[in-house]
Design a protein around this motif. Sequence first.
Motif, PDB file in Angstrom:
ATOM      1  N   ILE A 197       0.845  -1.190   0.000  1.00 42.23           N
ATOM      2  CA  ILE A 197       0.000   0.000   0.000  1.00 42.23           C
ATOM      3  C   ILE A 197       0.883   1.244   0.000  1.00 42.23           C
ATOM      4  O   ILE A 197       1.878   1.306   0.732  1.00 42.23           O
ATOM      5  N   VAL A 198       0.510   2.207  -0.819  1.00 46.40           N
ATOM      6  CA  VAL A 198       1.218   3.488  -0.874  1.00 46.40           C
ATOM      7  C   VAL A 198       0.262   4.578  -0.406  1.00 46.40           C
ATOM      8  O   VAL A 198      -0.888   4.612  -0.830  1.00 46.40           O
ATOM      9  N   ILE A 199       0.754   5.442   0.468  1.00 47.85           N
ATOM     10  CA  ILE A 199      -0.052   6.591   0.930  1.00 47.85           C
ATOM     11  C   ILE A 199       0.613   7.844   0.380  1.00 47.85           C
ATOM     12  O   ILE A 199       1.812   8.059   0.618  1.00 47.85           O
ATOM     13  N   MET A 200      -0.140   8.660  -0.334  1.00 46.00           N
ATOM     14  CA  MET A 200       0.468   9.901  -0.848  1.00 46.00           C
ATOM     15  C   MET A 200      -0.521  11.054  -0.838  1.00 46.00           C
ATOM     16  O   MET A 200      -1.739  10.853  -0.865  1.00 46.00           O
ATOM     17  N   ARG A 215      -0.519  -2.274  -6.985  1.00 46.53           N
ATOM     18  CA  ARG A 215      -0.461  -1.864  -5.574  1.00 46.53           C
ATOM     19  C   ARG A 215      -1.689  -1.026  -5.257  1.00 46.53           C
ATOM     20  O   ARG A 215      -2.376  -0.567  -6.169  1.00 46.53           O
ATOM     21  N   GLU A 216      -1.939  -0.877  -3.977  1.00 44.55           N
ATOM     22  CA  GLU A 216      -3.100  -0.106  -3.537  1.00 44.55           C
ATOM     23  C   GLU A 216      -2.608   1.289  -3.154  1.00 44.55           C
ATOM     24  O   GLU A 216      -1.637   1.408  -2.402  1.00 44.55           O
ATOM     25  N   ARG A 246      -1.534  -4.075   7.941  1.00 43.80           N
ATOM     26  CA  ARG A 246      -0.820  -4.361   6.685  1.00 43.80           C
ATOM     27  C   ARG A 246       0.361  -3.390   6.519  1.00 43.80           C
ATOM     28  O   ARG A 246       0.374  -2.315   7.115  1.00 43.80           O
ATOM     29  N   ASP A 247       1.352  -3.799   5.699  1.00 41.70           N
ATOM     30  CA  ASP A 247       2.502  -2.920   5.433  1.00 41.70           C
ATOM     31  C   ASP A 247       2.095  -1.783   4.496  1.00 41.70           C
ATOM     32  O   ASP A 247       1.299  -1.983   3.574  1.00 41.70           O
ATOM     33  N   ALA A 248       2.654  -0.614   4.736  1.00 38.82           N
ATOM     34  CA  ALA A 248       2.360   0.524   3.859  1.00 38.82           C
ATOM     35  C   ALA A 248       3.569   1.446   3.798  1.00 38.82           C
ATOM     36  O   ALA A 248       4.411   1.461   4.706  1.00 38.82           O
ATOM     37  N   TYR A 249       3.635   2.204   2.727  1.00 42.46           N
ATOM     38  CA  TYR A 249       4.734   3.151   2.522  1.00 42.46           C
ATOM     39  C   TYR A 249       4.178   4.560   2.307  1.00 42.46           C
ATOM     40  O   TYR A 249       3.306   4.759   1.458  1.00 42.46           O
ATOM     41  N   VAL A 250       4.695   5.486   3.070  1.00 46.03           N
ATOM     42  CA  VAL A 250       4.321   6.891   2.929  1.00 46.03           C
ATOM     43  C   VAL A 250       5.250   7.509   1.871  1.00 46.03           C
ATOM     44  O   VAL A 250       6.472   7.405   1.977  1.00 46.03           O
ATOM     45  N   ALA A 251       4.635   8.113   0.849  1.00 42.67           N
ATOM     46  CA  ALA A 251       5.423   8.547  -0.303  1.00 42.67           C
ATOM     47  C   ALA A 251       5.375  10.062  -0.536  1.00 42.67           C
ATOM     48  O   ALA A 251       5.680  10.526  -1.623  1.00 42.67           O
TER      49      ALA A 251
END
Length: 158
Positions: free
Chosen positions: A39-42, A57-58, A89-94
């Motif tokens: 998951i990507v958060i932007m 990806r979500e 769940r794993d997520a990445y802040v972008a």
Amino acid sequence: MIGLIVARSKNNVIGKQGMIPWRIKGEQKQFKELTTGNIVIMGRKSYEEIGHPLPNRETIVISGSKSFTGDGVSTARSLEEALDIIGDRDAYVAGGYRLFAEAIPFVDKMYITEIDTVIEDGDVFFPEFDTSLFDLETGETGGDEIKFTRTVYYRKRK
Ligand SMILES: NC(=O)c1ccc[n+]([C@@H]2O[C@H](COP(=O)([O-])OP(=O)(O)OC[C@H]3O[C@@H](n4cnc5c(N)ncnc54)[C@H](OP(=O)(O)O)[C@@H]3O)[C@@H](O)[C@H]2O)c1
């Protein structure tokens, strides 16, 4: 695990006039590798710069003004709301700036690509953070006319 991914110049610039102010072959490979299947958060502006859903990806777009849906894309009104959606769940802040600033206090890992250039007139910067709270691992270098170095900051556990 909440990660953060960013590339910054020697003078801490991450954006200029709505764009990332460098194009370096291979520099964005790590972003794809880390985020695919996750998951990507932007922020809304970063998402609009990309202009389309990222495949495989979500993406959760943070916006108070617009709604994005479909093709693995959803909208949250705040980082807190995005974290509720993610659960464990794993997520990445972008990025961009505000999301990074809000996320740094609790991210587990920060993948920071150090771009070996100075950008004049940058208008978005990576926030200052307390490096003493992290262990730093320096990774590979790459690039062409402009070089880059991968680094990972791991939050120290008490
Ligand atoms: N070098 C890199 O690794 C990197 C990474 C990402 C972005 N960038 C660059 O950074 C620039 C964009 O960053 P930016 O900081 O200007 O914009 P941004 O964070 O991408 O988008 C800002 C918008 O996102 C929403 N938003 C962000 N954080 C929020 C929060 N915590 N709560 C609620 N809403 C939130 C708001 O949308 P609404 O106005 O709709 O409410 C806000 O106006 C571009 O130049 C881009 O190329 C660089």
